[in-house]
Design a protein around this motif. Sequence first.
Motif, PDB file in Angstrom:
ATOM      1  N   GLU A 103       0.897  -1.266   0.000  1.00  0.00           N
ATOM      2  CA  GLU A 103      -0.091   0.028  -0.182  1.00  0.00           C
ATOM      3  C   GLU A 103       0.921   1.190  -0.147  1.00  0.00           C
ATOM      4  OE1 GLU A 103      -3.861  -0.292   1.973  1.00  0.00           O
ATOM      5  OE2 GLU A 103      -3.838  -0.913  -0.158  1.00  0.00           O
ATOM      6  N   GLN A 104       1.866   1.243   0.925  1.00  0.00           N
ATOM      7  CA  GLN A 104       2.751   2.363   0.885  1.00  0.00           C
ATOM      8  C   GLN A 104       4.025   2.361   0.369  1.00  0.00           C
ATOM      9  OE1 GLN A 104       3.100   3.972   4.788  1.00  0.00           O
ATOM     10  NE2 GLN A 104       1.080   2.978   5.310  1.00  0.00           N
ATOM     11  N   SER A 105       4.267   1.223  -0.711  1.00  0.00           N
ATOM     12  CA  SER A 105       5.449   1.189  -1.339  1.00  0.00           C
ATOM     13  C   SER A 105       6.690   1.354  -0.705  1.00  0.00           C
ATOM     14  CB  SER A 105       5.516   2.082  -2.480  1.00  0.00           C
ATOM     15  OG  SER A 105       4.142   1.799  -3.369  1.00  0.00           O
ATOM     16  N   ASP A 106       6.606   1.052   0.619  1.00  0.00           N
ATOM     17  CA  ASP A 106       7.970   0.929   1.226  1.00  0.00           C
ATOM     18  C   ASP A 106       8.556  -0.405   1.328  1.00  0.00           C
ATOM     19  OD1 ASP A 106      10.226   1.644   2.979  1.00  0.00           O
ATOM     20  OD2 ASP A 106       9.011   2.481   4.769  1.00  0.00           O
ATOM     21  N   PHE A 107       9.105  -0.636   0.106  1.00  0.00           N
ATOM     22  CA  PHE A 107       9.312  -1.907  -0.497  1.00  0.00           C
ATOM     23  C   PHE A 107      10.461  -2.614   0.721  1.00  0.00           C
ATOM     24  CE2 PHE A 107       8.002  -0.537  -4.623  1.00  0.00           C
ATOM     25  CZ  PHE A 107       6.876  -1.250  -4.691  1.00  0.00           C
TER      26      PHE A 107
END
Lengths: 318, 292
Positions: free
Chosen positions: A280-284
């Motif tokens: 969701e927040q793309s903090d991979f």
Amino acid sequence: MNQTAADPNVSRAPAKVSSRIAMKLSRDKYLYLLAIPGILYFLVYRYIPMLGTVIAFQDYSPFLGFSDSPWVGWKHFRTILSAPEVIQVLWNTLYLSFLQIVFAFPAPIVLALMLNEVRSELYKRLIQTVVYLPHFLSWVIVVGIFIIFLRGEGLINHFLEVVLGWQPVDFLTNLSFFRPLIILQVLWKEVGWGTILFLAALAGINPDLYEASIVDGAGRWRQIWHVSLPGIRSTIVILLILRLGNVLDSGFEHIFLMQNSFNKEISNVLDTYVYYMGIEQSDFSFATAVGLFKGLIGLVLVLGANRLAKRFGEEGIY
Amino acid sequence: MKYKTASDRWFDWTNAILLALLAASMLFPFLYIFAVSFTTLDEFLHSELLLWPKKWVADAYLYILGSPTFLRSMGMTVYLTVAGTLVNLFFTTTFAFSLSRRIYGTRILLFAVLFTLLFSAGMVPTYLIVQATGLIDSIWALILPVAIAPFNLIIVRQFFMNIPGELYEAAIVDGANDLVIFWKLILPLSKPVLAAFALFYAVGHWNTYFAGILYLNDPRMWPIQVILRQIVVQNDSKAFGSSDVMAMLENPPPPETVQMAAILLATLPILLVYPFLQKHFVKGVMVGSVKG
């Protein structure tokens, strides 16, 4: 030159081995052909993602890729260990897991013992058919059924109001009901299915043991305690080990479905946290670090529990 | 054990009643949901415990079956289940067979398979690979990443290994190569086990829900479970799309009956095949997992 001439085996042996390998390879060529899809599957969707966990040590950006994203060392792991949010999520995960081991693990054992005591084969099979069924339903349906029954205008509240004259209970949004409901749903869905292996182990117990115990004056409870339970001890231990190795898996889809804005504080577990942070927040990178942290602890736990089982004289799983 | 003492009889009755109550708790929700799904709004609102409607109306079903969203997602799910199960069986049996024949590299391959039971990369790297292999927004994203369940692979291999070696030898004497042996000898011999695993895989696909949310951005591709979640869990009665059908009905069905009818329709296939396959799947779980 002389040496090889003097001892021809030295140089010929490897050639012989390699030609034997070549022969076997060509003889088994179809077997290798059949193995290709499977090998490709494990390589692409299981092992390359494992290599992909290196992004836990980067500040990964999809635009830069694996090779150009900057390396940041243990940064994300330090965040994990210092963020109160992660500690809360870890605590939620362990708490739910603990409740499941205490309540949902023994339940199939009890049910299997009960089924094992049924004398009528037909009745036993009838009950089994029914209790296996919920296992095949999706979590969406199980959670959906609970919602239908428990919501404000649902059957349970209707009963509480009309018959008992109580105020309606907000089962689905009240924090204190979240964990009991999760356990109840797991029990409802999986208790029957969980009996299969225990029933198989019970069927393997030598009937002479029961007869001997009856001769010794054992009633039904004593037969269960002294014959049935010891007979499935090793099955219990093995399944408990497997369960312990998964203490950080609290049933992702299930929890995700039960989550709402009211219970987020206690319902956020490692898996859902990874989903929110990573997808969701793309903090991979951070989410991968959390996932890796979880995977490694799980690995250590299975290996540790297995060793423990062996020390207690059980077979272990490998 | 011919005579029974009083305490024996008491024990048996208590046991039987407790088991019956447990089984009832599992069947009752379906009975209730079934009844409500055929009720009129009026009766639903005014009855205490509804287990048999006085007046049966199928409006909720008409509405759902007239919804393009529902039909499309059911179609998607059927396609996913059939294609996915075939892929599962193909990948699982071919690999299990070659691993059962002890070729060079079997040990390391087996270790590699077992290791995936202990450790997996986690959601984000897997997502990135699915993305990199171009599967996002394709139904294959729900099929290829789960082409083999390692545990099933191990059990199927175990089953193949228990097939007597003489059969292989006879086939080889007859001039069969490994492909022929696999196709004409092993697979036909393994039908019951394959039926069990086909069922497990098929149920898995039918129940696919999260992968749908994760990999499919286009709502038109969503399998039925994702739609069900919107309708039942999130209580979003508009999830079935256009209200054309609703307008055509004389008494539009209340959201409650629509939810329950949707649950039943989405469960129906499982409820229908379940009794026929029950014998097989118990066998399927036990093969390999119980070693004497």
